[in-house]
Each structure stands twice: as C-alpha cells, then as structure tokens.
Scaffold this motif. Structure first.
Motif, mmCIF file in Angstrom:
data_model
loop_
_atom_site.group_PDB
_atom_site.id
_atom_site.type_symbol
_atom_site.label_atom_id
_atom_site.label_comp_id
_atom_site.label_asym_id
_atom_site.label_seq_id
_atom_site.Cartn_x
_atom_site.Cartn_y
_atom_site.Cartn_z
ATOM 1 N N ASP A 1 6.790 33.584 32.164
ATOM 2 C CA ASP A 1 8.056 34.006 32.758
ATOM 3 C C ASP A 1 8.162 33.338 34.117
ATOM 4 O OD1 ASP A 1 6.974 35.820 34.883
ATOM 5 O OD2 ASP A 1 6.387 37.057 33.170
ATOM 6 N N ARG A 2 9.321 33.413 34.717
ATOM 7 C CA ARG A 2 9.561 32.667 35.955
ATOM 8 C C ARG A 2 8.572 33.047 37.052
ATOM 9 N NH1 ARG A 2 16.219 33.220 36.167
ATOM 10 N NH2 ARG A 2 16.650 31.839 34.380
ATOM 11 N N LEU A 3 8.337 34.333 37.243
ATOM 12 C CA LEU A 3 7.461 34.763 38.333
ATOM 13 C C LEU A 3 6.008 34.397 38.056
ATOM 14 C CD1 LEU A 3 7.129 36.088 41.033
ATOM 15 C CD2 LEU A 3 7.012 38.323 39.901
ATOM 16 N N ALA A 4 5.556 34.563 36.820
ATOM 17 C CA ALA A 4 4.179 34.193 36.492
ATOM 18 C C ALA A 4 3.949 32.706 36.731
ATOM 19 C CB ALA A 4 3.868 34.559 35.039
ATOM 20 N N ALA A 5 4.918 31.883 36.342
ATOM 21 C CA ALA A 5 4.797 30.444 36.596
ATOM 22 C C ALA A 5 4.789 30.162 38.093
ATOM 23 C CB ALA A 5 5.956 29.706 35.925
ATOM 24 N N ALA A 6 5.600 30.925 38.844
ATOM 25 C CA ALA A 6 5.642 30.744 40.292
ATOM 26 C C ALA A 6 4.304 31.124 40.922
ATOM 27 C CB ALA A 6 6.767 31.592 40.882
ATOM 28 N N ARG A 7 3.690 32.192 40.439
ATOM 29 C CA ARG A 7 2.380 32.593 40.971
ATOM 30 C C ARG A 7 1.337 31.495 40.738
ATOM 31 N NH1 ARG A 7 3.407 37.852 38.690
ATOM 32 N NH2 ARG A 7 2.140 37.215 36.894
ATOM 33 N N ASP A 8 1.278 30.993 39.508
ATOM 34 C CA ASP A 8 0.289 29.957 39.189
ATOM 35 C C ASP A 8 0.500 28.711 40.047
ATOM 36 O OD1 ASP A 8 -0.754 31.634 37.272
ATOM 37 O OD2 ASP A 8 0.287 30.687 35.595
ATOM 38 N N ALA A 9 1.754 28.308 40.193
ATOM 39 C CA ALA A 9 2.043 27.114 40.992
ATOM 40 C C ALA A 9 1.734 27.351 42.468
ATOM 41 C CB ALA A 9 3.501 26.710 40.820
ATOM 42 N N ALA A 10 1.958 28.584 42.944
ATOM 43 C CA ALA A 10 1.654 28.899 44.343
ATOM 44 C C ALA A 10 0.158 28.777 44.601
ATOM 45 C CB ALA A 10 2.145 30.300 44.676
ATOM 46 N N HIS A 11 -0.656 29.193 43.651
ATOM 47 C CA HIS A 11 -2.110 29.034 43.800
ATOM 48 C C HIS A 11 -2.468 27.555 43.931
ATOM 49 C CE1 HIS A 11 -3.729 33.064 43.441
ATOM 50 N NE2 HIS A 11 -2.985 33.309 42.362
ATOM 51 N N ASP A 12 -1.877 26.725 43.088
ATOM 52 C CA ASP A 12 -2.147 25.282 43.169
ATOM 53 C C ASP A 12 -1.687 24.719 44.509
ATOM 54 O OD1 ASP A 12 -3.134 25.403 40.605
ATOM 55 O OD2 ASP A 12 -1.292 24.671 39.657
ATOM 56 N N PHE A 13 -0.546 25.186 44.994
ATOM 57 C CA PHE A 13 0.000 24.715 46.265
ATOM 58 C C PHE A 13 -0.948 25.053 47.412
ATOM 59 C CE2 PHE A 13 2.900 25.701 49.940
ATOM 60 C CZ PHE A 13 3.207 24.385 50.248
ATOM 61 N N VAL A 14 -1.464 26.262 47.416
ATOM 62 C CA VAL A 14 -2.394 26.679 48.474
ATOM 63 C C VAL A 14 -3.641 25.807 48.464
ATOM 64 C CG1 VAL A 14 -3.922 28.553 49.212
ATOM 65 C CG2 VAL A 14 -1.545 29.042 48.582
ATOM 66 N N ASP A 15 -4.107 25.435 47.274
ATOM 67 C CA ASP A 15 -5.297 24.578 47.190
ATOM 68 C C ASP A 15 -5.057 23.199 47.781
ATOM 69 O OD1 ASP A 15 -6.709 26.589 45.932
ATOM 70 O OD2 ASP A 15 -6.255 25.879 43.901
ATOM 71 N N LEU A 16 -3.797 22.750 47.806
ATOM 72 C CA LEU A 16 -3.477 21.433 48.352
ATOM 73 C C LEU A 16 -3.497 21.407 49.877
ATOM 74 C CD1 LEU A 16 -0.469 20.410 46.068
ATOM 75 C CD2 LEU A 16 -2.759 19.420 46.027
ATOM 76 N N LEU A 17 -3.321 22.557 50.509
ATOM 77 C CA LEU A 17 -3.182 22.602 51.959
ATOM 78 C C LEU A 17 -4.545 22.581 52.638
ATOM 79 C CD1 LEU A 17 -0.393 25.337 52.236
ATOM 80 C CD2 LEU A 17 -0.122 22.850 52.293
ATOM 81 N N PRO A 18 -4.662 21.882 53.773
ATOM 82 C CA PRO A 18 -5.925 21.883 54.519
ATOM 83 C C PRO A 18 -6.348 23.297 54.889
ATOM 84 C CG PRO A 18 -4.448 20.185 55.344
ATOM 85 C CD PRO A 18 -3.647 21.012 54.392
ATOM 86 N N GLY A 19 -7.653 23.528 54.905
ATOM 87 C CA GLY A 19 -8.177 24.861 55.165
ATOM 88 C C GLY A 19 -7.827 25.421 56.521
ATOM 89 N N GLU A 20 -7.515 24.547 57.504
ATOM 90 C CA GLU A 20 -7.198 25.038 58.848
ATOM 91 C C GLU A 20 -5.745 25.462 59.000
ATOM 92 O OE1 GLU A 20 -7.376 20.440 59.229
ATOM 93 O OE2 GLU A 20 -8.297 22.042 58.052
ATOM 94 N N PHE A 21 -4.932 25.253 57.971
ATOM 95 C CA PHE A 21 -3.530 25.680 58.047
ATOM 96 C C PHE A 21 -3.433 27.205 57.973
ATOM 97 C CE2 PHE A 21 -0.767 21.883 56.503
ATOM 98 C CZ PHE A 21 -1.374 21.076 57.450
#
Length: 320
Positions: free
Chosen positions: A106-126
């Motif tokens: 569903d839209r929100l579940a897909a958004a949650r999964d993608a948000a996890h991937d997005f967080v992994d892309l960001l430098p740890g000091e952000f």
C-alpha cells in the motif's frame, strides 16, 4: 579538474624542450652511423643496440617530470562534502488515502520502506527528523543523528495514527519541518543549519494552513522542500465498507517545490519511490568543494621515477 596554481604549468615547456633535445640527439646519432660506409665492418665493431629498450627509461623520466610539474601546479577536483550541522526533515502523509494498494503493498508501506533506504543514504553526521501528518502535523522524531530512533519512528507510521484529525494538512507539515530546523540545536535560532525538507503525500491540501504560505516561510528560511507525489489515478480505499476512489493529486506538491526551490517527483510504484529518494539523497546536504589532489600526481610521478631507475639499472647497469 582545475589547477589552483596554473601558472606553474609553464614548467611543462621545459619538459617539452627536453623531449625535443632528446629526439634531435637520437637523429644525429643515426646520421653519424650512416656516414661510416663500411657497413660489414660497422656491424662487427659496433655494439648491439637494445632497440626500444634504450628509449623506455627516457620516456618514463619525461612522464615523471610532467606529472611532478602538474602536481606542483596544485590540481584540484570538485567533490561533494557533507555540510556541518546539515539537517533533513522527512514528512510523511498518514491520511486514510495512503492505505490505497495501487502502490503495493500500500502507499504508506511503500513509503516506509523507501524512507528506510533514504536514511541509509544520508551521512551519519546528518540530523534527520520525522514528521507525520494528516489533518494536522506532529513531530514523530526530532532531528537526531540516532538512526535507530529514526528507524523506529518510521516503523511506527500507520494510517490514521499519530495525528489527531483527518484530512491532508500539507501546509502544517511544511511549517512543522521549518520549526524543527529552527530548534535543532542551541545555535539554530541565530545561525540556522543548512537544511532541507522532504514531503511525501498523495493528495491536495484539505486542512490547516495554506501550503503556499508555509512554502513562502520555508523559502524565507532558505529551506528547499522536495516533494514526492505517490500513487496512481486508479487508487481506491475502503471507508465504511464501501470502496471510494483515492486518485493521486500532485498539483499542490508541485507548487510547493517550485516556491521553495526544491524538486517535485512522481512515484507510481515502490521501485520509482526508492529511485526518487535515492535521487534526492544524492544531492541533499552537500556542498561542492575543490579538493587538492596533487598527491596523486606526485605519487604516480615517484613511481615512474622508480621505474626509470629500475629499467636503466636492469638493462644498462647505470642510473639515467
């Protein structure tokens, strides 16, 4: 690539002059050999030349000099460097329409999964924060560098929870993001950190303050808002036992992105949503700097110098 001290590259003219002198000397040596008319005798008394090998040390030596000159000129390459105190706020729509399954599961579940991937892309000091919104907006996780707390907050996102009223308050979500940036640390009130907001929704604004007003506030605070419209025109949800259409509507999100200098994206599948987040993550919170890379040129030049000495000793028993 640029050279911070480009004037020093004029030393390459001297290197080129050495090449010219070397070629002229080789040609003169060849002409002198031809003047000796008794060729059979010349073959007996003249030592056997090593052919191409006699030119290799000279070639390596010239390349070494060229690289050392280029290193002396301070070459620099553009690199992306994470900004200090950089802050990213993710705002996710949790209104009932986000339960539509046109973006599986569903839209929100897909958004949650993608948000996890997005967080992994960001430098740890952000610093990264999380906002949930429907008829109003609530800060779920204040901007932190603690990724475990952030991931736990993302997992708690669910349709119809966290917020008090139904609807889609995109303006409130943006205003909450701006407020979070202003309180990220003790210096934020006087010296705001470099920040960006990412707002994900599937519909137009139906509650709260006007998105245009909130977008103007974000623009004044120099906070670009990237927006993501998730869903398809065929989305439906079940309310009161009946199916109701929930088509995606991205016009408001597009206007917000335009007003704040952010980017607008559309995602009709979970894969596209991940790609959107990856695209945003590659540019958020970085600045481009010219970084000195002269050590690379000097290092390679020194290796060529060692190669010059090694080949000369191996084949001619002397240093060049």
């Amino acid at each position: 690539m640029i050279f911070l001290s480009a004037g020093r590259l004029w030393l390459l003219v001297g290197v080129a002059a050495l090449v010219v002198v070397y070629v002229v000397m080789q040609l003169r040596r060849s002409r002198f050999a031809v003047r000796f008319t008794n060729l059979p005798l010349l073959e007996k008394v003249a030592p056997t030349r090593p052919g191409w090998r006699r030119h290799l040390p000279a070639t390596l030596f010239v390349l070494m000099l060229a690289l050392l000159v280029m290193g002396f000129a301070q070459p620099a390459a553009a690199v992306q460097v994470p900004r200090e105190r950089a802050t990213v706020i993710i705002a996710v729509d949790v209104s009932p329409s986000m339960g539509a399954d046109d973006v599986p599961p569903d839209r929100l579940a897909a958004a949650r999964d993608a948000a996890h991937d997005f967080v992994d892309l960001l430098p740890g000091e952000f610093n990264v924060g999380l906002v949930a919104f429907a008829g109003d907006a609530q800060m779920v996780v204040a901007p932190v560098t603690d990724r475990e707390a952030l991931r736990a907050g993302i997992d708690r996102l669910a349709v119809g929870t966290t917020v008090a009223r139904q609807g889609t308050a995109i303006g409130d979500a943006i205003a909450t993001c701006v407020a979070a940036v202003r309180t990220v640390d003790a210096e934020a009130a006087e010296e705001p950190p470099p920040a960006r907001a990412v707002v994900l929704s599937d519909g137009a604004n139906t509650a709260g303050i006007q998105p245009s007003a909130a977008a103007d506030e974000a623009a004044a605070a120099e906070i670009p808002v990237d927006t993501i419209s998730v869903g398809t025109p065929d989305g439906v949800i079940e309310l009161g036992g009946a199916l109701q259409p929930a088509p995606v509507n991205g016009e408001t999100l597009r206007e917000v992105a335009d007003r704040t200098g952010g980017s607008y994206h559309e995602a009709a599948t979970a894969g596209e949503l991940r790609e959107v987040y990856a695209d945003i993550g590659s540019s958020v919170g970085y600045r481009t700097e010219q970084q000195d890379i002269s050590d690379r040129f000097i290092g390679i030049g020194l290796l060529l110098g060692l190669a010059t000495a090694s080949t000369s000793l191996l084949w001619f028993s002397r240093l060049p």
